[in-house]
Design an enzyme around this catalytic site. Structure first.
Site, PDB file in Angstrom:
ATOM      1  NE  ARG A  32     -14.754  -9.384   4.776  1.00  0.00           N
ATOM      2  CZ  ARG A  32     -13.902  -8.881   3.876  1.00  0.00           C
ATOM      3  NH1 ARG A  32     -14.215  -7.605   3.296  1.00  0.00           N
ATOM      4  NH2 ARG A  32     -12.653  -9.295   3.298  1.00  0.00           N
TER       5      ARG A  32
ATOM      6  N   GLY B  66     -12.137  -4.981  14.170  1.00  0.00           N
ATOM      7  CA  GLY B  66     -12.749  -4.033  14.896  1.00  0.00           C
ATOM      8  C   GLY B  66     -13.428  -2.615  14.226  1.00  0.00           C
TER       9      GLY B  66
ATOM     10  NE  ARG C 176       2.909  -2.231   9.903  1.00  0.00           N
ATOM     11  CZ  ARG C 176       2.459  -3.473   9.577  1.00  0.00           C
ATOM     12  NH1 ARG C 176       2.343  -3.936   8.414  1.00  0.00           N
ATOM     13  NH2 ARG C 176       2.292  -4.245  10.605  1.00  0.00           N
TER      14      ARG C 176
ATOM     15  CG  ASN D 259     -14.799  -2.455   8.628  1.00  0.00           C
ATOM     16  OD1 ASN D 259     -15.345  -1.208   8.215  1.00  0.00           O
ATOM     17  ND2 ASN D 259     -13.461  -2.350   8.448  1.00  0.00           N
TER      18      ASN D 259
ATOM     19  CE  LYS E  35      -2.147  -1.079   3.738  1.00  0.00           C
ATOM     20  NZ  LYS E  35      -3.154  -0.994   5.009  1.00  0.00           N
TER      21      LYS E  35
ATOM     22  N   GLY F 125      -9.583  -3.456  10.754  1.00  0.00           N
ATOM     23  CA  GLY F 125     -10.521  -4.190   9.925  1.00  0.00           C
ATOM     24  C   GLY F 125     -11.670  -4.830  10.437  1.00  0.00           C
TER      25      GLY F 125
ATOM     26  CG  HIS G 115      -0.455  -4.421  15.476  1.00  0.00           C
ATOM     27  ND1 HIS G 115      -1.117  -5.725  15.949  1.00  0.00           N
ATOM     28  CD2 HIS G 115      -0.801  -4.977  14.124  1.00  0.00           C
ATOM     29  CE1 HIS G 115      -1.739  -6.703  15.068  1.00  0.00           C
ATOM     30  NE2 HIS G 115      -1.126  -6.098  13.965  1.00  0.00           N
TER      31      HIS G 115
END
Length: 400
Positions: free
Chosen positions: A285, A330, A93, A332, A16, A328, A181
């Site tokens: 999901r 947490g 990062r 959504n 990214k 992600g 993190h």
């Protein structure tokens, strides 16, 4: 010309990036995108600062076989589309800074060699983090690059939180609880100070729940303890990583099943977690949508372990003033949030079901003993800020 900072957040199968325009002391996003599906179904997607789609391209797998090839494609795209923008630095990062790096650092040959020694401590991430650095150093050796570490935020832990119950010489050699993190926790802690200053300096647990997952206890905005430790395997179960595990299991797999250390490592990093528990998917999901009992078990296991970790961190803090969900899952997955808070109801946490499903930031119901928040994370903006501050310090030193 407009000066900008490029941020690269690279992993094993995706890269990214975000481009931030420097506007005085502020940073304004002007481009955002990345390569995903590297080595399998690669694609490049880029949007501008308003979210308008600028590029949506699919590649054949052989065109982008690895992260190095992906970085070259990204570099080519940026060179052709930057217009009058001048990139003054690139912030990266980097997951593991070991015991050496407690703050962002300008990358040179010596720094890069030292970071390569940490690859065994974060095999899923560190190699992918470093590859774009090498590519950019080859193509633009004049361009300053800055490494921002996920471990830095946890430096300065109390000694009780920093050690394993192992012989002391191992701690002296670097076998300690580093935590990860950190860029996400640092950003979320800063946002909490802006939107809820009354609790931000108190006792806060942040749950970074995504494909990788961990929790962090903060007091006065500083990390006190976190669930990941020497590597990014420890703590709560993740998409494909096991989380906390009796080390005797590893000995059993090697001594009695005849597995090699490499085979055990592959299992723990790539075949465990939600995927291993369900045998179906590492995607929350898909598991929530499934009627298979294995999927239900995996979700229940994940939520229970997150709640247990939160309770343990509350012990470190001596109580809890706020619980924050981010990343992600947490951000959504209302059902996951509902189950975790239900498991913490004994501590007086009460979730507003209406708020939980409405997209608002604050989720606690009247009478809850602690505030409950959802705060979207932004690791890239945190990296850009660190990069700009380091450039300013270097410039100030040069002027002096």
């Amino acid at each position: 010309m407009r000066d900008s900072i490029l941020v690269v957040n690279a992993g094993s199968s995706s890269i990214k990036f975000k481009l931030y325009r420097i506007e005085g002391a502020d940073l304004a996003p002007s481009l955002s995108g990345g390569m995903s599906g590297i080595g399998s179904t690669p694609s490049l997607k880029v949007t501008d600062g308003s979210g308008a789609l600028l590029e949506d391209r699919r590649f054949e797998a052989g065109e982008v076989p690895d992260a190095s090839a992906a970085q070259h494609h990204l570099a080519d795209w940026l060179l052709h589309h930057l217009g009058d923008t001048t990139v003054v630095a690139v912030g990266h990062r980097v997951v593991h800074g070991g015991a050496d790096f407690a703050e962002p650092v300008l990358i040179d040959d010596a720094v890069l060699r030292r970071l390569e020694t940490f690859i065994p401590l974060a095999p899923l991430h560190q190699l992918g983090n470093l590859d774009p650095i090498r590519v950019l150093r080859q193509r633009r050796p004049d361009l300053p690059q800055v490494a921002c570490f996920d471990t830095s935020f946890h430096r300065g832990h109390p000694e009780l939180s920093d050690r394993f119950a192992l012989p002391r010489f191992l701690h002296d050699e670097g076998v300690r609880r580093y935590g990860f993190h950190g860029l996400s926790y640092e950003y979320v802690a800063g946002r909490l100070r802006e939107i809820a200053p009354e609790v931000a300096s108190g006792r806060v647990v942040i749950a970074h729940l995504g494909s990788g997952a961990s929790l962090c206890a903060l007091k006065e905005g500083r990390s006190q303890e976190t669930t990941m430790s020497f590597t990014a395997l420890d703590g709560v179960p993740m998409g494909t990583r096991c989380g906390a595990l009796d080390p005797g299991v590893v000995l059993h797999l090697i001594e009695h099943r005849g597995m090699t250390p490499a085979e055990v490592g592959h299992m723990l990093y790539y075949e465990s977690g939600l995927l291993g528990l369900s045998g179906l998917s590492n995607d929350v999901r898909a598991l929530l949508a499934s009627d298979r009992p294995e999927a239900a078990l995996a979700v229940a296991f994940f939520c229970r372990r997150v709640a247990q970790a939160a309770a343990a961190l509350a012990v470190t803090l001596g109580g809890l003033d706020a619980f924050v969900f981010t990343a992600g899952i947490g951000e959504n997955a209302p059902e996951i949030r509902r189950r975790i808070i239900a498991d913490l109801s004994w501590a007086g946490l009460i979730l507003s079901n209406d708020a939980n499903g409405s997209g608002v930031a604050r989720l606690d119901a009247s009478g809850s003993r602690a505030q409950i928040w959802v705060i979207p994370t932004d690791e890239e903006l945190m990296i850009a800020k660190h990069t700009m501050r380091l450039l300013d310090r270097i410039a100030s030193g040069a002027r002096a």
